[in-house]
Design an enzyme around this catalytic site. Sequence first.
Site, PDB file in Angstrom:
ATOM      1  CD  GLN A 102      12.514 -12.003  -0.365  1.00  0.00           C
ATOM      2  OE1 GLN A 102      11.883 -11.140   0.219  1.00  0.00           O
ATOM      3  NE2 GLN A 102      13.638 -11.748  -1.010  1.00  0.00           N
ATOM      4  CE1 TYR A 146      10.161   1.832  -4.079  1.00  0.00           C
ATOM      5  CE2 TYR A 146      12.259   1.520  -5.211  1.00  0.00           C
ATOM      6  CZ  TYR A 146      11.484   1.393  -4.078  1.00  0.00           C
ATOM      7  OH  TYR A 146      12.008   0.849  -2.936  1.00  0.00           O
ATOM      8  CG  ASP A 200      14.383  -3.880  -8.286  1.00  0.00           C
ATOM      9  OD1 ASP A 200      15.065  -2.985  -8.809  1.00  0.00           O
ATOM     10  OD2 ASP A 200      13.773  -3.709  -7.214  1.00  0.00           O
ATOM     11  CD  GLU A 206      18.600  -8.654  -3.052  1.00  0.00           C
ATOM     12  OE1 GLU A 206      18.168  -7.483  -3.087  1.00  0.00           O
ATOM     13  OE2 GLU A 206      18.007  -9.591  -2.455  1.00  0.00           O
ATOM     14  CG  ASP A 225      15.239  -0.793  -3.414  1.00  0.00           C
ATOM     15  OD1 ASP A 225      14.111  -0.331  -3.170  1.00  0.00           O
ATOM     16  OD2 ASP A 225      15.475  -1.522  -4.402  1.00  0.00           O
ATOM     17  CD  GLU A 264      -0.611   1.759  -0.829  1.00  0.00           C
ATOM     18  OE1 GLU A 264      -1.307   2.129   0.129  1.00  0.00           O
ATOM     19  OE2 GLU A 264      -0.083   0.632  -0.893  1.00  0.00           O
TER      20      GLU A 264
END
Lengths: 360, 360
Positions: free
Chosen positions: B145, B174, B198, B217, B273, B350
């Site tokens: 990515q 979050y 993260d 991860e 996550d 949002e």
Amino acid sequence: MALRHYTLDISLSTAVDTASTVPGLLAIFHEQEMTETVHDTDGHGYLATFVGKNGRFAILRLHSHGLVTVDLQCFEEDNIAQLDNLLNALEKKLKILLKGNITRIKRLPALVRGAKVDRYWPTADGRLMEYDIDRVVYEEDSAYQNIKILHSKQFGNILVLNGDVNLAESDSAYTQAIMGGGKENYAGKEVLILGGGDGGILAEVVKQKPKMITMLEISLTVIDGCKAHMRVTCGSVLDSLEGDCYQILVEDCVPVLKKYVQEGRTFDYVINDLTAVPISTEPEEDSTWEFLRLILDLSIKVLHPDGKYFTQGNSVNLTEALSLYEEQLEKLSCPVGFSKEVVCVPSYLELWVFYTVWKK
Amino acid sequence: MALRHYTLDISLSTAVDTASTVPGLLAIFHEQEMTETVHDTDGHGYLATFVGKNGRFAILRLHSHGLVTVDLQCFEEDNIAQLDNLLNALEKKLKILLKGNITRIKRLPALVRGAKVDRYWPTADGRLMEYDIDRVVYEEDSAYQNIKILHSKQFGNILVLNGDVNLAESDSAYTQAIMGGGKENYAGKEVLILGGGDGGILAEVVKQKPKMITMLEISLTVIDGCKAHMRVTCGSVLDSLEGDCYQILVEDCVPVLKKYVQEGRTFDYVINDLTAVPISTEPEEDSTWEFLRLILDLSIKVLHPDGKYFTQGNSVNLTEALSLYEEQLEKLSCPVGFSKEVVCVPSYLELWVFYTVWKK
């Protein structure tokens, strides 16, 4: 009938070669029956405009420093899939033609211009924000301001005063912050609310059984709109201007505050929920800052020596305005201390500063 | 060199009279040394384009149904005050010419196109949002990515994966939500984190002294970027891939989950996550939904009978996607119950849905 405005921007690591890029793109516009006009830019790159059927209009710019921009305007009732295809074809072609030199391709959500329901309400620090607003619930022009209540799918109804997002039904975080962040006990206390026409603060303070709440709101139109359409925020507290432990005076706060000062009346809590640029029937001060300071000064004068004054400040990004506000606090006739907190109010789409002020 | 794009839109209660409106407007463009081309729109109102000095370009459209739109493009280095004056003059003139028929005047903050630092990151439900991003802190393309860390004045550094805002340093809401909203006790527990590069969840769970946290991860590039630039979020927890009560396995979670299922290994908490569209080296399923269900199914298989599975869902506005997700929960090999919560994550702009899933 709104205008949809699409953009496609391609950033490049080198200048664009017009001769090898333009013909392939023109062909795509021609396929869509769009006719070009090539403009003389006096050395500022290639610029062509295209007119098509149904009022379609496009711009193709090959900026000499390595940026290609495409604009496409059509009416909302047009065949959107066809226009998507046109943009897809242009993007695909540009990817082939400019291969290896592209550093970014950006297609923004279409701007919808002149729509019946306006969805764009910039932040206090001037950034473009598109809300999920689907209808206008209420709109009135009072003697003081334009009052709108807009429906957002996620935030519920939103009160917008003179174009500023004031409070949404989702924004209990605002009410909590301006009441001291949940750390205060209002039971048995004398409370003064300046503004607060949406009823949010009143509804929450009432629950804590204060001795008396006096609320000074200039606009019955705001109260009426919120009473009908912001009930998640105000509950039934605005249904009457008087309750067991509260009274709402539909008055300009400045003369009332002056009267309270003269009478020597004090409050345990003063909550200033006025709009950022307060509205008054007697704006006797020339500058907004002087007027803000007048209200602050009067508020501190009616504050009990152990009392607390709460107010919203501004966007956390407006550091200059926040500093100017803090300078006003230094200039009051009674010395004060203050603290501030940064809070996320959902419908604001930007972090907001709240102040607590007390007498030294 | 970015392009600034200004818009001025005037909505009207009646159709515009071109003959009485256009000459006064043309005069303003002429004063700014802009030369017009009038285009044939085949009955779709008046359309003129203007080319001026320094690459300035403008469009004036008088749509036949009662909307006037003005576009003005200039380069960022241009004399912005001069262009503001042009727009002010046009707005003032239009107010005089169309007096009494105007229902709305809208000038949006200028779009900045092709800028070095891109500030536009739409919401998951496709709305245009301008962030207060002032610099790119980190950018890498991994095998999986595009990874960016962008600096926002108000939110701190923001991790953006493949163009999706993932998490900002402001977003402890979050982390709290995906850990169960502060209602869980992780002390002495076995915890599995899927994704989480993260380090936000890991840093918070570690504080609660669990028995062991295993984090899967896929991307060391994400870990390295966040370790350096998201320290408000991860603290020092990513400085080593192993700690007293945690290990980070830099691996695709799918084969590892399959191994755990085979071994009969279970966890008290599984926290998913992963990005909304998960990345895997083995995307054996054709559709995203099937792939999501595979991960869900494996996760529930390794969940202790009394355990809890937490995950982020989607934008609260994407009701169809949320329903489809909930349908997947019905199709797992082991029956589950679920609850959901709507949370305000500051940098998302949002509201976001989070799920808790458990074995029935």
